[in-house]
Design an enzyme around this catalytic site. Structure first.
Site, PDB file in Angstrom:
ATOM      1  N   SER A 263       0.924  -1.202  -0.415  1.00 27.41           N
ATOM      2  CA  SER A 263       0.436  -0.267  -0.186  1.00 27.41           C
ATOM      3  C   SER A 263       0.991   1.400   0.081  1.00 27.41           C
ATOM      4  O   SER A 263       0.177   2.438  -0.288  1.00 27.41           O
ATOM      5  CB  SER A 263      -0.787  -0.124   1.692  1.00 27.41           C
ATOM      6  OG  SER A 263      -0.505  -0.074   2.168  1.00 27.41           O
ATOM      7  N   ASP A 264       1.840   1.176   0.877  1.00 26.90           N
ATOM      8  CA  ASP A 264       3.146   2.173   0.373  1.00 26.90           C
ATOM      9  C   ASP A 264       4.163   1.271  -0.024  1.00 26.90           C
ATOM     10  O   ASP A 264       4.759   1.491   0.900  1.00 26.90           O
ATOM     11  CB  ASP A 264       3.128   2.999   2.213  1.00 26.90           C
ATOM     12  CG  ASP A 264       3.989   3.941   1.350  1.00 26.90           C
ATOM     13  OD1 ASP A 264       4.529   4.515   1.002  1.00 26.90           O
ATOM     14  OD2 ASP A 264       4.272   4.331   3.145  1.00 26.90           O
ATOM     15  N   PHE A 266       7.157   4.030  -1.369  1.00 26.86           N
ATOM     16  CA  PHE A 266       8.631   4.433  -0.695  1.00 26.86           C
ATOM     17  C   PHE A 266       8.805   4.421   0.160  1.00 26.86           C
ATOM     18  O   PHE A 266       8.973   4.543   1.453  1.00 26.86           O
ATOM     19  CB  PHE A 266       7.599   6.253  -0.952  1.00 26.86           C
ATOM     20  CG  PHE A 266       8.639   7.097  -1.282  1.00 26.86           C
ATOM     21  CD1 PHE A 266       9.914   6.688  -1.433  1.00 26.86           C
ATOM     22  CD2 PHE A 266       8.731   8.559  -1.558  1.00 26.86           C
ATOM     23  CE1 PHE A 266      11.170   7.855  -1.052  1.00 26.86           C
ATOM     24  CE2 PHE A 266       8.695   9.790  -0.882  1.00 26.86           C
ATOM     25  CZ  PHE A 266      10.755   9.374  -1.304  1.00 26.86           C
ATOM     26  N   CYS A 317     -11.176   0.025  -0.420  1.00 26.67           N
ATOM     27  CA  CYS A 317      -9.503   0.814   0.295  1.00 26.67           C
ATOM     28  C   CYS A 317     -10.761   1.582   0.984  1.00 26.67           C
ATOM     29  O   CYS A 317     -10.740   2.534   0.461  1.00 26.67           O
ATOM     30  CB  CYS A 317      -8.422   1.208  -0.946  1.00 26.67           C
ATOM     31  SG  CYS A 317      -7.339   2.206   0.165  1.00 26.67           S
ATOM     32  N   ASP A 356      -3.113   2.575 -10.311  1.00 29.32           N
ATOM     33  CA  ASP A 356      -3.792   1.425  -9.687  1.00 29.32           C
ATOM     34  C   ASP A 356      -4.620   1.480  -8.794  1.00 29.32           C
ATOM     35  O   ASP A 356      -4.259   2.948  -7.974  1.00 29.32           O
ATOM     36  CB  ASP A 356      -2.543   0.548  -8.808  1.00 29.32           C
ATOM     37  CG  ASP A 356      -3.445  -0.149  -7.820  1.00 29.32           C
ATOM     38  OD1 ASP A 356      -4.880  -0.386  -8.297  1.00 29.32           O
ATOM     39  OD2 ASP A 356      -1.983  -0.736  -6.782  1.00 29.32           O
ATOM     40  N   ARG A 416       1.477  -7.209   3.818  1.00 27.27           N
ATOM     41  CA  ARG A 416       1.294  -6.260   2.776  1.00 27.27           C
ATOM     42  C   ARG A 416       1.104  -5.298   3.697  1.00 27.27           C
ATOM     43  O   ARG A 416       1.396  -3.711   3.250  1.00 27.27           O
ATOM     44  CB  ARG A 416      -0.335  -6.298   2.233  1.00 27.27           C
ATOM     45  CG  ARG A 416      -0.332  -5.024   1.035  1.00 27.27           C
ATOM     46  CD  ARG A 416      -1.843  -5.887   0.132  1.00 27.27           C
ATOM     47  NE  ARG A 416      -1.195  -4.422  -1.057  1.00 27.27           N
ATOM     48  CZ  ARG A 416      -1.912  -3.584  -1.228  1.00 27.27           C
ATOM     49  NH1 ARG A 416      -3.033  -3.051  -0.632  1.00 27.27           N
ATOM     50  NH2 ARG A 416      -2.484  -2.677  -2.035  1.00 27.27           N
ATOM     51  N   GLU A 429      -7.401  -2.393   6.304  1.00 30.40           N
ATOM     52  CA  GLU A 429      -7.866  -1.218   5.680  1.00 30.40           C
ATOM     53  C   GLU A 429      -8.242  -1.296   3.972  1.00 30.40           C
ATOM     54  O   GLU A 429      -7.913  -0.724   3.323  1.00 30.40           O
ATOM     55  CB  GLU A 429      -5.853  -0.937   5.090  1.00 30.40           C
ATOM     56  CG  GLU A 429      -4.772  -0.124   5.900  1.00 30.40           C
ATOM     57  CD  GLU A 429      -3.886   0.247   5.825  1.00 30.40           C
ATOM     58  OE1 GLU A 429      -3.622   0.794   4.617  1.00 30.40           O
ATOM     59  OE2 GLU A 429      -1.877  -0.009   6.194  1.00 30.40           O
ATOM     60  N   ASN A 458     -12.136  10.791 -31.328  1.00 35.95           N
ATOM     61  CA  ASN A 458     -12.145  11.919 -30.879  1.00 35.95           C
ATOM     62  C   ASN A 458     -11.035  13.091 -30.532  1.00 35.95           C
ATOM     63  O   ASN A 458     -11.070  13.984 -30.780  1.00 35.95           O
ATOM     64  CB  ASN A 458     -13.467  12.015 -29.912  1.00 35.95           C
ATOM     65  CG  ASN A 458     -14.832  11.483 -29.462  1.00 35.95           C
ATOM     66  OD1 ASN A 458     -15.144  10.742 -29.147  1.00 35.95           O
ATOM     67  ND2 ASN A 458     -14.999  11.523 -30.532  1.00 35.95           N
ATOM     68  N   GLY A 484     -23.267  17.022 -16.621  1.00 39.79           N
ATOM     69  CA  GLY A 484     -22.935  15.602 -17.439  1.00 39.79           C
ATOM     70  C   GLY A 484     -23.424  14.062 -17.343  1.00 39.79           C
ATOM     71  O   GLY A 484     -23.365  13.339 -17.943  1.00 39.79           O
TER      72      GLY A 484
END
Ligand code: IMP
Length: 499
Positions: A263-264, A266, A317, A356, A416, A429, A458, A484
């Site tokens: 999930s992280d 870095f 999530c 993702d 994870r 989580e 288009n 929209g």
């Protein structure tokens, strides 16, 4: 003092594409969705390119071997979930690599020394009328002959008659050579009026049987994602804890691309894992997830083949609610794509990025690609189909499929999420949920791809590369979101009567 990003974090729903001039040849039939997924040098090609820019999420409820085969058949890739024992994940990868549509591993086999009595007994159990005769009686032994119902006459042949005296020997058989395509095999079947064509390797060992009746069902799909042996490309998720045991087993099973599922991303853990994999194996590896330039560059410097982008946007999530980390998916993609392009300018190395999570409408995929993603990863989208591994249930009047997050207690995915080494999650989580059942992957994919290609026309783009360069994207205000959808009309539905 903390660093502030005062621009709000944006999601896909806050943007729209503005059309460019379309020329006459901007026709969906002329659009290619081919896209690189592993890094490559300027002037070269990526070692692995997808034929459609889709990958299925590294999740128990989404990506098993069944989904992997179905998606590779349509030109995308699945990353088989890593939150399972190493042996069972490797077995799934092996199944995908061994699968060839229309090519079946022979299930009725005998040795030449067995008798007609044995053949009849086997036929009773399997119901197969074609029996492969191999030197050791196994499905991949040396092929010595074939027996079908036409080779013996029960009224005349004694039950003790030996297989070797009944079979059509190899010297009289028509056969295909290892590596033959399904359509080539089918041509041989028709040319020689066969019901079944054995495929053998250079040592005459039996690999597969191809049956006449299977061809229509398994006609080759021009988008199939194949390796040089004509096996499907297979991906698999790994984690930063047991990679020294898991990666060797997956590589041995034939995996083509790994991805660290976190999930992280870095983190020093990821850097160490990538470096270990790159130093010891010849296999591609993606990493993530990150949501900014710094995270991207850190992982690229560690050796990543692609980088996955997104924290907290997944449908199941609750990371943002639980931990207060994350970033709007559109903002994350825009920043990381810019960093990727600058890195390419500077070094001549292109590192693909994957968007993702958080895809709700099909147009979100087109936006992600226009903003610079090379491919998308989706969980909820694929979980709805027949091919996902979960149960289909009837809830009220509706059919649904089960869908749970890797961070939910149900997934028991301790690797994870950092649980401080405990075999339990300190907090969840992700949630356990249902998604509306939507039928087969292919029928849904056809519609989604048609929309993407039409929008690309288009925008005056016939390739994803062109889309990235030409796209003009506008922010929309909260009130124009109302404009929209269908508005200011009375929608017809079944509850209105008397018309
Ligand atoms: P979706 O396409 O919006 O369903 O998002 C799928 C993505 O959500 C996955 O590829 C993961 O990155 C992420 N994800 C999967 N399980 C969890 C979870 O339990 N918590 C947070 N994110 C998750």
């Amino acid at each position: 003092m903390a660093h502030y990003y005062m621009e709000p974090s944006r999601t896909f729903s806050e943007f729209l594409l503005i059309p460019n001039l379309s020329m006459k040849d901007h026709n969906p039939a002329n659009v290619t969705l081919k896209t690189p997924i592993v890094k490559f040098k300027k002037g070269e090609q990526s070692d692995i390119s997808l034929n459609i820019p889709f990958s299925s999420a590294v999740m128990q409820a989404v990506s098993d071997d069944g989904m992997a085969v179905a998606l590779a058949r349509s030109g995308g890739i699945s990353f088989i979930f890593g939150s399972q024992p190493i042996e069972s994940q490797a077995a799934m990868v092996r199944k995908v690599k061994g699968y060839k549509a229309g090519f079946v591993v022979s299930r009725s086999n005998m040795t030449p020394e067995q008798s007609l009595k044995d053949i009849l007994a086997l036929k009773k159990v399997t119901g197969h009328s074609t029996v492969a005769i191999t030197d050791d009686g196994t499905p991949n032994g040396k092929l010595l002959g074939i027996i079908t119902g036409r080779d013996y006459r029960l009224s005349r042949d004694p039950l003790t008659k030996l297989v070797k005296d009944i079979m059509t020997p190899f010297s009289s058989l028509h056969y295909g050579k290892s590596g033959i395509t399904l359509s080539e095999a089918n041509d041989l079947i028709w040319e020689h009026k066969l019901n079944c064509l054995p495929i053998v390797d250079e040592q005459q060992k039996l690999e597969f049987l191809v049956f006449r009746k299977d061809y229509d069902e398994h006609k080759e799909n021009p988008s199939e994602l194949l390796d040089s042996n004509k096996s499907y490309i297979a991906g698999a998720g790994i984690n930063t804890m047991d990679y020294k045991e898991r990666v060797p087993a997956l590589v041995e099973a034939g995996v083509d691309v790994l991805v660290i599922d976190s999930s992280d991303g870095f983190s020093e853990w990821q850097s160490e894992t990538v470096q270990y994999v790159k130093a010891n194996f010849d296999v591609k590896i993606g990493v993530g997830n990150v949501v900014d330039r710094e995270g991207f560059l850190y992982l690229v410097e560690s050796g990543a083949d692609f980088v996955k982008v997104g924290i907290g946007g997944g449908s199941i999530c609750i990371t943002r609610e639980q931990k207060g980390i994350g970033r709007g998916q559109a903002s994350a993609i825009i920043e990381v794509a810019e960093a990727r392009d600058e890195y390419y300018e500077k070094t001549g190395i292109y590192v693909p990025i994957c968007s993702d999570g958080g895809i709700v409408h099909d147009y979100h995929i087109t936006l992600a690609l226009a903003m610079g993603a090379d491919f998308v990863m989706m969980g909820r989208y694929f979980a709805r189909f027949d091919e996902s591994p979960t149960r289909k249930l009837k809830v009220g009047n509706n059919y649904v499929k089960e869908f749970w997050g890797e961070g939910s207690n149900r997934a028991r995915n301790w690797q994870r999420y950092d649980s401080g080494g405990k075999q339990s999650l300190v907090f969840e989580e992700g949630v356990d949920s249902y998604v509306p059942y939507a039928g087969s992957l292919q029928s849904n994919l056809d519609k989604t791809l048609a929309k993407i290609k039409s929008t690309m026309c288009n925008c005056g783009a016939k390739s994803l590369e062109e889309l990235k360069q030409k796209a003009r994207i506008t922010l929309v205000s909260a009130t124009s979101l109302v404009e929209g959808g269908a508005h200011d009309v009375i929608l017809k539905d079944n509850t209105l009567s008397g018309e």
